[in-house]
Design a protein around this motif. Structure first.
Motif, PDB file in Angstrom:
ATOM      1  N   LEU A   7       6.990  -2.941   7.271  1.00 59.85           N
ATOM      2  CA  LEU A   7       5.720  -2.248   7.410  1.00 59.85           C
ATOM      3  C   LEU A   7       5.044  -2.688   8.701  1.00 59.85           C
ATOM      4  CD1 LEU A   7       3.316  -0.558   6.404  1.00 59.85           C
ATOM      5  CD2 LEU A   7       2.615  -2.536   5.033  1.00 59.85           C
ATOM      6  N   ALA A   8       4.846  -1.750   9.620  1.00 55.56           N
ATOM      7  CA  ALA A   8       4.170  -2.051  10.881  1.00 55.56           C
ATOM      8  C   ALA A   8       2.685  -1.727  10.745  1.00 55.56           C
ATOM      9  CB  ALA A   8       4.778  -1.247  12.020  1.00 55.56           C
ATOM     10  N   VAL A   9       1.842  -2.707  11.047  1.00 53.33           N
ATOM     11  CA  VAL A   9       0.389  -2.526  11.087  1.00 53.33           C
ATOM     12  C   VAL A   9       0.005  -2.397  12.556  1.00 53.33           C
ATOM     13  CG1 VAL A   9      -1.854  -3.565  10.606  1.00 53.33           C
ATOM     14  CG2 VAL A   9       0.031  -3.808   8.957  1.00 53.33           C
ATOM     15  N   ILE A  10      -0.576  -1.261  12.923  1.00 51.70           N
ATOM     16  CA  ILE A  10      -0.834  -0.952  14.332  1.00 51.70           C
ATOM     17  C   ILE A  10      -2.331  -0.952  14.616  1.00 51.70           C
ATOM     18  CG2 ILE A  10      -0.519   0.752  16.170  1.00 51.70           C
ATOM     19  CD1 ILE A  10       1.957   1.748  14.678  1.00 51.70           C
ATOM     20  N   TYR A  11      -2.723  -1.761  15.584  1.00 52.44           N
ATOM     21  CA  TYR A  11      -4.104  -1.755  16.061  1.00 52.44           C
ATOM     22  C   TYR A  11      -4.405  -0.427  16.736  1.00 52.44           C
ATOM     23  CZ  TYR A  11      -5.041  -6.862  15.833  1.00 52.44           C
ATOM     24  OH  TYR A  11      -5.274  -8.157  15.442  1.00 52.44           O
ATOM     25  N   GLY A  12      -5.587   0.145  16.431  1.00 52.00           N
ATOM     26  CA  GLY A  12      -5.988   1.391  17.060  1.00 52.00           C
ATOM     27  C   GLY A  12      -7.019   1.226  18.157  1.00 52.00           C
ATOM     28  N   PHE A  34       1.438  -8.081  -1.458  1.00 48.69           N
ATOM     29  CA  PHE A  34       2.481  -7.051  -1.559  1.00 48.69           C
ATOM     30  C   PHE A  34       3.766  -7.570  -0.889  1.00 48.69           C
ATOM     31  CE2 PHE A  34      -1.703  -5.137  -1.445  1.00 48.69           C
ATOM     32  CZ  PHE A  34      -1.692  -4.327  -2.571  1.00 48.69           C
ATOM     33  N   PRO A  35       4.432  -8.530  -1.539  1.00 47.85           N
ATOM     34  CA  PRO A  35       5.592  -9.180  -0.901  1.00 47.85           C
ATOM     35  C   PRO A  35       6.788  -8.259  -0.713  1.00 47.85           C
ATOM     36  CG  PRO A  35       5.374  -9.866  -3.189  1.00 47.85           C
ATOM     37  CD  PRO A  35       4.148  -9.065  -2.880  1.00 47.85           C
ATOM     38  N   GLN A  36       6.742  -7.078  -1.304  1.00 51.26           N
ATOM     39  CA  GLN A  36       7.839  -6.123  -1.091  1.00 51.26           C
ATOM     40  C   GLN A  36       7.868  -5.598   0.337  1.00 51.26           C
ATOM     41  OE1 GLN A  36       5.054  -5.765  -2.874  1.00 51.26           O
ATOM     42  NE2 GLN A  36       4.643  -3.641  -3.441  1.00 51.26           N
ATOM     43  N   PHE A  37       6.787  -5.857   1.090  1.00 55.00           N
ATOM     44  CA  PHE A  37       6.716  -5.427   2.484  1.00 55.00           C
ATOM     45  C   PHE A  37       6.838  -6.622   3.420  1.00 55.00           C
ATOM     46  CE2 PHE A  37       4.389  -1.912   0.425  1.00 55.00           C
ATOM     47  CZ  PHE A  37       5.055  -0.834   0.976  1.00 55.00           C
ATOM     48  N   ASP A  38       7.637  -6.455   4.452  1.00 55.63           N
ATOM     49  CA  ASP A  38       7.753  -7.416   5.547  1.00 55.63           C
ATOM     50  C   ASP A  38       6.876  -6.898   6.682  1.00 55.63           C
ATOM     51  OD1 ASP A  38       8.515  -9.403   7.255  1.00 55.63           O
ATOM     52  OD2 ASP A  38      10.519  -8.609   7.630  1.00 55.63           O
ATOM     53  N   ILE A  39       5.788  -7.628   7.000  1.00 54.05           N
ATOM     54  CA  ILE A  39       4.737  -7.109   7.882  1.00 54.05           C
ATOM     55  C   ILE A  39       5.015  -7.434   9.350  1.00 54.05           C
ATOM     56  CG2 ILE A  39       2.242  -7.031   8.303  1.00 54.05           C
ATOM     57  CD1 ILE A  39       3.129  -6.132   5.469  1.00 54.05           C
TER      58      ILE A  39
END
Length: 198
Positions: A7-12, A34-39
Motif C-alpha cells: 500500500l503506497a501512501v502518497i503525499y499530495g 492493518f498488518p495485512q498491508f505493507d506501507i
C-alpha cells in the motif's frame, strides 16, 4: 504465510509548513492496525523530479518503480481553491500503467469541505487512468488545530471509524484486483483493445 499487500501512501502537497506532514503521521500510526498491508510512504519532496516531461530522467524511473510495486494507494490531499494541487497532478500525469487496475483511497483535508471537492476531481482523473476509487474516505474540515506536530488528532473516534470502513473496502478491492491482475494482466486488455480499434 500470506504475503502482505503493498500500500503506497502518497503525499499530495509540497508546500513548506504543510499540514500534510501531520495528517500522514496520523494515518501511518493508524495503519499499524492493518498488518495485512505493507506501507510505503511516497513524498514528492524525496524525488528531484524534472520540471519538463523528461521520461528518461532517473528520478522518473525511481518513482515509477515505487508506484509499480504498489497494489493499492491512499492519496493524502489538501484542497486548494476547490481543487487538488499542481504537484499531485504532476505526479499522477507522469505515469499511466502503474495506476491501472488498482484501487485508490483518499484522506483529505481543507476548509469547510474537508477537501472533498479535491477528492471528487481526483476520482475523475483516476477513472481516466483505469484505477478504481474507493467510495468511502476520511476527511478533515479545518484541520489546522486538530493535529499536533506528532500527528496526534484531537477527538479521533469519528476519524478512526471512517478509516476502519475505508480500509475494509480498500482491502476487499485490493485482494480482488490483485487476483484479477494475476489471472490476466491489465496491460493485456489495453493491448487487445488497441488492436481491435485499428
Amino acid at each position: 504465510m500470506k504475503t502482505p499487500t503493498r500500500l503506497a501512501v502518497i503525499y499530495g502537497s509540497r508546500r513548506e509548513g504543510r499540514i500534510c506532514d501531520r495528517v500522514v503521521k496520523w494515518l501511518t500510526q493508524e495503519l499499524v492496525r492493518f498488518p495485512q498491508f505493507d506501507i510505503d510512504i511516497i513524498d514528492p519532496l524525496d524525488f528531484a523530479l524534472p520540471a519538463n516531461r523528461d521520461m528518461t530522467h532517473p528520478e522518473i524511473d525511481r518513482l515509477a518503480g515505487r508506484l509499480g510495486m504498489a497494489d493499492a494507494f491512499i492519496i493524502v490531499t489538501p484542497e486548494y481553491n476547490h481543487s487538488f494541487t499542481a504537484s499531485l497532478k504532476s505526479i499522477i500525469d507522469f505515469f499511466f500503467e502503474p495506476w491501472q487496475g488498482k484501487p485508490v483511497a483518499f484522506v483529505s483535508y481543507g476548509g469547510i469541505s474537508g477537501g472533498l471537492r479535491a477528492v471528487e476531481q481526483l476520482r475523475l482523473v483516476f477513472a481516466e487512468l483505469h484505477a478504481v476509487t474507493i467510495r468511502d474516505s476520511v476527511s478533515f474540515a479545518a484541520p489546522w488545530n486538530r493535529f499536533d506536530t506528532d500527528g496526534r488528532l484531537d477527538n479521533p473516534a469519528e476519524a478512526m471509524r471512517l478509516l476502519d470502513r475505508m480500509m475494509t473496502r480498500l482491502e476487499w478491492w485490493t485482494q480482488a484486483l490483485v487476483a484479477a491482475r494475476s489471472d490476466r494482466p491489465y496491460t493485456d486488455i489495453e493491448r487487445r483493445a488497441s488492436f481491435q480499434t485499428r
